[in-house]
Design a protein around this motif. Structure first.
Motif, short mmCIF file in Angstrom:
data_model
loop_
_atom_site.label_atom_id
_atom_site.label_comp_id
_atom_site.label_asym_id
_atom_site.label_seq_id
_atom_site.Cartn_x
_atom_site.Cartn_y
_atom_site.Cartn_z
N VAL A 28 0.84 -1.20 0.00
CA VAL A 28 0.00 0.00 0.00
C VAL A 28 0.88 1.25 0.00
N GLU A 29 1.95 1.24 0.79
CA GLU A 29 2.88 2.36 0.81
C GLU A 29 3.48 2.59 -0.58
N THR A 30 3.77 1.49 -1.26
CA THR A 30 4.41 1.58 -2.58
C THR A 30 3.46 2.16 -3.61
N TYR A 31 2.27 1.59 -3.76
CA TYR A 31 1.38 2.15 -4.78
C TYR A 31 0.85 3.51 -4.35
N GLY A 32 0.83 3.78 -3.04
CA GLY A 32 0.46 5.11 -2.56
C GLY A 32 1.46 6.16 -2.99
N SER A 33 2.74 5.81 -3.01
CA SER A 33 3.76 6.75 -3.48
C SER A 33 3.63 7.00 -4.98
N VAL A 34 3.26 5.98 -5.72
CA VAL A 34 3.02 6.16 -7.16
C VAL A 34 1.82 7.08 -7.36
N ASP A 35 0.79 6.92 -6.54
CA ASP A 35 -0.38 7.78 -6.61
C ASP A 35 -0.01 9.23 -6.26
N GLU A 36 0.83 9.38 -5.24
CA GLU A 36 1.30 10.72 -4.86
C GLU A 36 2.07 11.36 -6.02
N LEU A 37 2.91 10.58 -6.67
CA LEU A 37 3.66 11.08 -7.82
C LEU A 37 2.70 11.54 -8.92
N ASN A 38 1.67 10.75 -9.16
CA ASN A 38 0.71 11.10 -10.19
C ASN A 38 0.02 12.43 -9.87
N SER A 39 -0.33 12.63 -8.61
CA SER A 39 -0.96 13.89 -8.20
C SER A 39 0.00 15.06 -8.36
N GLN A 40 1.26 14.85 -7.97
CA GLN A 40 2.27 15.91 -8.11
C GLN A 40 2.50 16.25 -9.57
N LEU A 41 2.47 15.23 -10.43
CA LEU A 41 2.63 15.47 -11.87
C LEU A 41 1.51 16.33 -12.41
N SER A 42 0.32 16.14 -11.89
CA SER A 42 -0.81 16.95 -12.33
C SER A 42 -0.56 18.42 -12.02
N VAL A 43 -0.03 18.69 -10.83
CA VAL A 43 0.28 20.08 -10.46
C VAL A 43 1.38 20.62 -11.37
N ALA A 44 2.46 19.87 -11.52
CA ALA A 44 3.58 20.31 -12.35
C ALA A 44 3.12 20.61 -13.78
N GLN A 45 2.28 19.74 -14.30
CA GLN A 45 1.82 19.88 -15.68
C GLN A 45 1.14 21.23 -15.90
N LYS A 46 0.40 21.70 -14.92
CA LYS A 46 -0.36 22.94 -15.08
C LYS A 46 0.55 24.16 -15.22
N PHE A 47 1.82 24.02 -14.84
CA PHE A 47 2.77 25.13 -14.95
C PHE A 47 3.69 25.01 -16.16
N CYS A 48 3.60 23.90 -16.89
CA CYS A 48 4.48 23.70 -18.05
C CYS A 48 4.16 24.70 -19.15
N LYS A 49 5.20 25.27 -19.71
CA LYS A 49 5.04 26.24 -20.80
C LYS A 49 5.14 25.58 -22.16
N ASP A 50 5.85 24.47 -22.24
CA ASP A 50 6.03 23.76 -23.50
C ASP A 50 4.85 22.79 -23.70
N PRO A 51 4.05 22.99 -24.77
CA PRO A 51 2.90 22.11 -25.00
C PRO A 51 3.27 20.62 -25.12
N LYS A 52 4.46 20.36 -25.66
CA LYS A 52 4.90 18.96 -25.78
C LYS A 52 5.06 18.34 -24.39
N ASN A 53 5.63 19.09 -23.46
CA ASN A 53 5.80 18.58 -22.10
C ASN A 53 4.44 18.33 -21.44
N PHE A 54 3.50 19.22 -21.70
CA PHE A 54 2.14 19.04 -21.17
C PHE A 54 1.56 17.71 -21.65
N GLN A 55 1.70 17.45 -22.95
CA GLN A 55 1.17 16.21 -23.53
C GLN A 55 1.91 14.98 -23.00
N LEU A 56 3.23 15.09 -22.87
CA LEU A 56 4.01 13.96 -22.34
C LEU A 56 3.55 13.61 -20.92
N LEU A 57 3.26 14.62 -20.14
CA LEU A 57 2.84 14.36 -18.76
C LEU A 57 1.45 13.72 -18.70
#
Length: 190
Positions: A28-57
């Motif tokens: 649970v700790e392991t897949y929870g960390s993957v879930d946390e990463l996914n949530s953090q990626l969502s935040v990071a994506q919203k600040f990306c200026k390069d459209p390609k990076n947005f799509q990659l995320l």
């Protein structure tokens, strides 16, 4: 239907296959960390200026659902009956982007502070969470067999996030220089 079931009130949760485990279990700790990463990626994506990076995320976030789903299941074979699995082509895509971005970015000769732009800072945070998830996956692999493709993907993902952070910092730096040039031009014209 409500979002709460009350089934976890006594400290247990259900895995994807229905198995009940303690909420603090390594799995649970392991897949929870993957879930946390996914949530953090969502935040990071919203600040990306390069459209390609947005799509990659977007792609990475969808792939992390697959990684978390596989980790959240004691019977991986039953998971594959309902979902695709991370494979060599997913890791190869990360490697291709890493190679492409490494070639276009300035060469580094020293360590860098994590993130000079907002997107870069968030992506470095994602990289750190990814490294933790990777350590937990490796630890879980000592107890149960984790497919090598999952281990390779998450290892490469942290490198990918590093180079994406550098790219977003570079895009931000270039935009800042362009803004300065335009401001100087406007001052000279007026």
């Amino acid at each position: 239907m409500g979002i709460y079931t009350k089934k976890g009130d006594k400290g247990k949760t259900s895995l994807y296959d229905g198995t009940r485990v303690k909420k603090y279990s390594l799995r649970v700790e392991t897949y929870g960390s993957v879930d946390e990463l996914n949530s953090q990626l969502s935040v990071a994506q919203k600040f990306c200026k390069d459209p390609k990076n947005f799509q990659l995320l977007d792609l990475i976030q969808n792939n992390l659902f697959l990684v978390a789903g596989e980790l959240a299941n004691e019977d991986a074979e039953s998971f594959y009956q309902h979902s695709k699995a991370i494979g060599k082509s997913d890791t190869k895509l990360l490697e291709n982007v890493i190679d492409e971005y490494t070639a276009k970015l300035p060469v580094l000769h020293e360590f860098i502070l994590p993130g000079r732009s907002v997107a870069g800072a968030h992506l470095h945070l994602c990289r750190s969470v990814c490294r933790r998830a990777e350590r937990l996956i490796d630890h879980l692999n000592d107890e149960v067999t984790i497919r090598p493709d999952v281990l390779k993907y998450v290892n490469r993902l942290s490198d990918f996030l590093y180079i994406l952070a550098r790219d977003e910092d570079y895009v931000d730096q270039i935009e800042g220089l362009v803004d300065k040039v335009l401001d100087n031009y406007k001052k000279e014209v007026n």
